[in-house]
Design a protein around this motif. Structure first.
Motif, PDB file in Angstrom:
ATOM      1  N   ALA A  97     -88.179  35.322 -51.763  1.00 43.11           N
ATOM      2  CA  ALA A  97     -87.663  35.058 -53.101  1.00 43.11           C
ATOM      3  C   ALA A  97     -88.613  34.145 -53.848  1.00 43.11           C
ATOM      4  O   ALA A  97     -89.365  33.387 -53.257  1.00 43.11           O
ATOM      5  CB  ALA A  97     -86.279  34.413 -53.014  1.00 43.11           C
ATOM      6  N   ALA A  99     -84.304  43.156 -52.637  1.00 44.03           N
ATOM      7  CA  ALA A  99     -84.635  42.420 -51.418  1.00 44.03           C
ATOM      8  C   ALA A  99     -85.254  43.272 -50.318  1.00 44.03           C
ATOM      9  O   ALA A  99     -86.126  42.782 -49.584  1.00 44.03           O
ATOM     10  CB  ALA A  99     -83.395  41.701 -50.893  1.00 44.03           C
ATOM     11  N   ARG A 149     -87.089  50.619 -58.579  1.00 39.81           N
ATOM     12  CA  ARG A 149     -86.570  50.636 -57.215  1.00 39.81           C
ATOM     13  C   ARG A 149     -87.055  51.885 -56.457  1.00 39.81           C
ATOM     14  O   ARG A 149     -87.360  51.828 -55.275  1.00 39.81           O
ATOM     15  CB  ARG A 149     -85.039  50.605 -57.224  1.00 39.81           C
ATOM     16  CG  ARG A 149     -84.384  49.392 -57.839  1.00 39.81           C
ATOM     17  CD  ARG A 149     -84.536  48.132 -57.012  1.00 39.81           C
ATOM     18  NE  ARG A 149     -85.776  47.445 -57.304  1.00 39.81           N
ATOM     19  CZ  ARG A 149     -85.954  46.621 -58.350  1.00 39.81           C
ATOM     20  NH1 ARG A 149     -84.953  46.389 -59.178  1.00 39.81           N
ATOM     21  NH2 ARG A 149     -87.109  46.025 -58.539  1.00 39.81           N
ATOM     22  N   SER A 185     -86.591  39.273 -65.416  1.00 44.14           N
ATOM     23  CA  SER A 185     -86.415  39.226 -63.969  1.00 44.14           C
ATOM     24  C   SER A 185     -87.347  40.214 -63.272  1.00 44.14           C
ATOM     25  O   SER A 185     -88.021  39.873 -62.286  1.00 44.14           O
ATOM     26  CB  SER A 185     -84.955  39.536 -63.622  1.00 44.14           C
ATOM     27  OG  SER A 185     -84.755  39.494 -62.229  1.00 44.14           O
ATOM     28  N   LYS A 243     -79.934  31.605 -61.648  1.00 46.71           N
ATOM     29  CA  LYS A 243     -79.137  32.588 -60.908  1.00 46.71           C
ATOM     30  C   LYS A 243     -78.960  33.861 -61.714  1.00 46.71           C
ATOM     31  O   LYS A 243     -79.067  34.977 -61.198  1.00 46.71           O
ATOM     32  CB  LYS A 243     -77.782  31.990 -60.548  1.00 46.71           C
ATOM     33  CG  LYS A 243     -77.849  30.923 -59.462  1.00 46.71           C
ATOM     34  CD  LYS A 243     -76.473  30.350 -59.182  1.00 46.71           C
ATOM     35  CE  LYS A 243     -76.543  29.263 -58.123  1.00 46.71           C
ATOM     36  NZ  LYS A 243     -75.227  28.642 -57.866  1.00 46.71           N
ATOM     37  N   ARG A 282     -90.674  39.347 -60.860  1.00 47.31           N
ATOM     38  CA  ARG A 282     -90.747  39.895 -59.513  1.00 47.31           C
ATOM     39  C   ARG A 282     -92.047  40.675 -59.318  1.00 47.31           C
ATOM     40  O   ARG A 282     -92.713  40.557 -58.280  1.00 47.31           O
ATOM     41  CB  ARG A 282     -89.537  40.800 -59.270  1.00 47.31           C
ATOM     42  CG  ARG A 282     -89.525  41.453 -57.907  1.00 47.31           C
ATOM     43  CD  ARG A 282     -88.256  42.271 -57.698  1.00 47.31           C
ATOM     44  NE  ARG A 282     -87.083  41.405 -57.686  1.00 47.31           N
ATOM     45  CZ  ARG A 282     -86.188  41.325 -58.666  1.00 47.31           C
ATOM     46  NH1 ARG A 282     -86.340  42.073 -59.756  1.00 47.31           N
ATOM     47  NH2 ARG A 282     -85.166  40.517 -58.584  1.00 47.31           N
ATOM     48  N   ASP A 313     -82.181  40.202 -57.593  1.00 50.04           N
ATOM     49  CA  ASP A 313     -82.905  39.887 -56.354  1.00 50.04           C
ATOM     50  C   ASP A 313     -82.344  40.628 -55.147  1.00 50.04           C
ATOM     51  O   ASP A 313     -83.108  41.149 -54.324  1.00 50.04           O
ATOM     52  CB  ASP A 313     -82.849  38.373 -56.086  1.00 50.04           C
ATOM     53  CG  ASP A 313     -83.857  37.613 -56.930  1.00 50.04           C
ATOM     54  OD1 ASP A 313     -84.670  38.258 -57.601  1.00 50.04           O
ATOM     55  OD2 ASP A 313     -83.804  36.367 -56.926  1.00 50.04           O
ATOM     56  N   ARG A 314     -81.022  40.653 -55.026  1.00 50.62           N
ATOM     57  CA  ARG A 314     -80.442  41.272 -53.836  1.00 50.62           C
ATOM     58  C   ARG A 314     -80.755  42.769 -53.778  1.00 50.62           C
ATOM     59  O   ARG A 314     -80.970  43.319 -52.705  1.00 50.62           O
ATOM     60  CB  ARG A 314     -78.931  41.037 -53.797  1.00 50.62           C
ATOM     61  CG  ARG A 314     -78.548  39.609 -53.441  1.00 50.62           C
ATOM     62  CD  ARG A 314     -77.067  39.504 -53.145  1.00 50.62           C
ATOM     63  NE  ARG A 314     -76.268  39.814 -54.326  1.00 50.62           N
ATOM     64  CZ  ARG A 314     -75.956  38.921 -55.274  1.00 50.62           C
ATOM     65  NH1 ARG A 314     -76.374  37.672 -55.169  1.00 50.62           N
ATOM     66  NH2 ARG A 314     -75.229  39.264 -56.316  1.00 50.62           N
ATOM     67  N   TRP A 315     -80.758  43.420 -54.944  1.00 48.62           N
ATOM     68  CA  TRP A 315     -81.051  44.851 -54.982  1.00 48.62           C
ATOM     69  C   TRP A 315     -82.498  45.125 -54.567  1.00 48.62           C
ATOM     70  O   TRP A 315     -82.793  46.122 -53.896  1.00 48.62           O
ATOM     71  CB  TRP A 315     -80.784  45.385 -56.383  1.00 48.62           C
ATOM     72  CG  TRP A 315     -80.791  46.875 -56.505  1.00 48.62           C
ATOM     73  CD1 TRP A 315     -80.808  47.792 -55.489  1.00 48.62           C
ATOM     74  CD2 TRP A 315     -80.799  47.629 -57.712  1.00 48.62           C
ATOM     75  NE1 TRP A 315     -80.815  49.074 -55.987  1.00 48.62           N
ATOM     76  CE2 TRP A 315     -80.805  48.995 -57.363  1.00 48.62           C
ATOM     77  CE3 TRP A 315     -80.778  47.278 -59.062  1.00 48.62           C
ATOM     78  CZ2 TRP A 315     -80.809  50.014 -58.308  1.00 48.62           C
ATOM     79  CZ3 TRP A 315     -80.781  48.289 -60.013  1.00 48.62           C
ATOM     80  CH2 TRP A 315     -80.795  49.644 -59.639  1.00 48.62           C
ATOM     81  N   ASP A 371     -88.948  43.193 -50.556  1.00 48.25           N
ATOM     82  CA  ASP A 371     -89.465  41.857 -50.263  1.00 48.25           C
ATOM     83  C   ASP A 371     -89.497  41.605 -48.758  1.00 48.25           C
ATOM     84  O   ASP A 371     -90.433  40.987 -48.236  1.00 48.25           O
ATOM     85  CB  ASP A 371     -88.604  40.795 -50.958  1.00 48.25           C
ATOM     86  CG  ASP A 371     -88.846  40.742 -52.459  1.00 48.25           C
ATOM     87  OD1 ASP A 371     -89.993  40.976 -52.880  1.00 48.25           O
ATOM     88  OD2 ASP A 371     -87.898  40.471 -53.203  1.00 48.25           O
ATOM     89  N   ARG A 372     -88.490  42.091 -48.043  1.00 48.66           N
ATOM     90  CA  ARG A 372     -88.495  41.927 -46.592  1.00 48.66           C
ATOM     91  C   ARG A 372     -89.629  42.732 -45.951  1.00 48.66           C
ATOM     92  O   ARG A 372     -90.275  42.277 -45.002  1.00 48.66           O
ATOM     93  CB  ARG A 372     -87.139  42.345 -46.020  1.00 48.66           C
ATOM     94  CG  ARG A 372     -86.021  41.353 -46.339  1.00 48.66           C
ATOM     95  CD  ARG A 372     -84.790  41.624 -45.487  1.00 48.66           C
ATOM     96  NE  ARG A 372     -84.124  42.876 -45.869  1.00 48.66           N
ATOM     97  CZ  ARG A 372     -83.138  42.943 -46.762  1.00 48.66           C
ATOM     98  NH1 ARG A 372     -82.708  41.844 -47.376  1.00 48.66           N
ATOM     99  NH2 ARG A 372     -82.566  44.102 -47.044  1.00 48.66           N
ATOM    100  N   HIS A 394     -82.298  35.892 -62.009  1.00 49.98           N
ATOM    101  CA  HIS A 394     -82.696  36.638 -60.819  1.00 49.98           C
ATOM    102  C   HIS A 394     -81.527  37.450 -60.247  1.00 49.98           C
ATOM    103  O   HIS A 394     -81.391  37.595 -59.028  1.00 49.98           O
ATOM    104  CB  HIS A 394     -83.256  35.680 -59.772  1.00 49.98           C
ATOM    105  CG  HIS A 394     -84.502  34.979 -60.215  1.00 49.98           C
ATOM    106  ND1 HIS A 394     -85.716  35.620 -60.359  1.00 49.98           N
ATOM    107  CD2 HIS A 394     -84.724  33.697 -60.576  1.00 49.98           C
ATOM    108  CE1 HIS A 394     -86.619  34.761 -60.776  1.00 49.98           C
ATOM    109  NE2 HIS A 394     -86.047  33.589 -60.916  1.00 49.98           N
TER     110      HIS A 394
END
Length: 270
Positions: A162, A188, A262, A147, A178, A151, A184-186, A191-192, A181
C-alpha cells in the motif's frame, strides 16, 4: 520517452495533451521565480483558489463570449497554480498530508464556485438540484481518478504494498486518505503479486505498458478536461450541458477505465 517527468512525479505517457504542452510548461516556468522568492506551496494553492473564484464570477456572465473566454483563461491560471504548488512542495521537501488536503480543498472549491455561479445565472431555485447532482458525480469521479493515478505511479516505480501514509497533521486528513484510497482492496491482488515478484522492476515495466491505455482514458476526468468543457458548454449556449456531461459520459469513462485497469492488471505476467 522516460518513465517519469523530470521531477520524478508523473509519467508523461498518461498525461493529457493540455498538461504536456500548456499547463505543466507554464508551471515549470514559474518554479524558479517562486523558489527564489520563498513562495510556499500553500501560498500558491490559495492564489490558485482566488483565480478559480474569479473564473466562477466571470462565468456568471457566460452569455457574453468575452466573459466566457475570461472564465477559461482564469481557470487555466488556476490550473497552472495547481501544478506549481506541487512542484514547489517537491523541490523544497515540504510535501505533507495537510498540504494535500489544502490542495484538494482548493481544487474542489473552484468547481463548487463555478457550479454555484452557473446555477445562479440560470435561476438557482430551478437548477440547484442538477448542479448538486453533477457536483456529487464530479467529486466521486475525481477521487477515483486521483486514487488510480497515485496507484499507477507507485507501481511503475516498482513500489510494493500500500502507498506510504503521511501522519495526519490536521483533523480529517485520515478520513480523506481512506476515501482517496477506496479502491485499494480491489487492486490489492496485483500489489501482492508485485510484492512477491522475483523481478519487481521487470513486472513494473510490463504493468506500465498494459496500464497506460486505461490511465490515458482516465485523464478525461482531470480538472483540465472539465475546465475546457465548462467553456465549450457556455459557448454552445447552455452550461447545463456541462453538468449532464459529468453525470453521463464522464461516469461511463470512469467505470470503463477502472474495469479496464483491473483487467490490464490481470493480464500482466512476470
Amino acid at each position: 520517452m522516460t518513465a517519469l517527468a523530470s521531477d520524478g512525479s508523473r509519467d508523461p505517457a498518461i498525461e493529457s495533451v493540455s498538461n504536456l504542452w500548456l499547463i505543466h510548461p507554464l508551471s515549470r516556468a514559474g518554479l524558479g521565480w517562486a523558489l527564489r522568492r520563498g513562495v510556499s506551496a500553500n501560498m500558491v494553492s490559495i492564489a490558485g483558489l482566488l483565480l478559480g473564484i474569479a473564473s466562477a464570477l466571470a462565468y456568471f456572465h457566460w452569455q457574453n463570449p468575452l466573459w466566457a473566454a475570461a472564465g477559461l483563461l482564469l481557470s487555466l491560471g488556476w490550473l497552472v497554480a495547481d501544478g506549481l504548488d506541487g512542484m514547489i512542495a517537491r523541490a523544497t521537501g515540504t510535501s505533507s498530508a495537510a498540504g494535500r488536503v489544502l490542495d484538494g480543498i482548493c481544487d474542489h472549491g473552484v468547481f463548487i464556485c463555478i457550479y454555484v455561479s452557473l446555477a445562479f445565472s440560470l435561476g438557482f431555485a430551478s437548477w440547484a438540484w442538477l448542479a448538486a447532482v453533477a457536483g456529487l458525480f464530479h467529486a466521486i469521479q475525481s477521487s477515483l481518478y486521483e486514487s488510480e493515478r497515485a496507484r499507477y505511479h507507485r507501481r511503475i516505480r516498482a513500489g510494493v504494498g500500500a502507498p506510504d501514509r503521511i501522519k495526519p497533521q490536521v483533523t480529517g486528513v485520515g478520513l480523506y486518505d481512506k476515501v482517496f484510497h477506496a479502491l485499494d482492496r480491489w487492486a490489492a491482488p496485483f500489489d501482492r503479486r508485485m510484492a512477491a515478484s522475483a523481478d519487481p522492476p521487470g513486472l513494473a515495466r510490463h504493468y506500465r505498458e498494459a496500464a497506460r491505455p486505461p490511465m490515458k482514458l482516465m485523464s478525461l476526468l482531470s480538472s483540465n478536461a472539465r475546465a475546457f468543457t465548462v467553456f465549450l458548454a457556455a459557448v454552445a449556449g447552455d452550461p447545463r450541458l456541462f453538468w449532464w456531461f459529468q453525470i453521463g459520459p464522464l461516469t461511463l469513462v470512469a467505470i470503463l477505465a477502472i474495469f479496464w485497469h483491473r483487467w490490464a492488471e490481470n493480464r500482466v505476467r512476470d
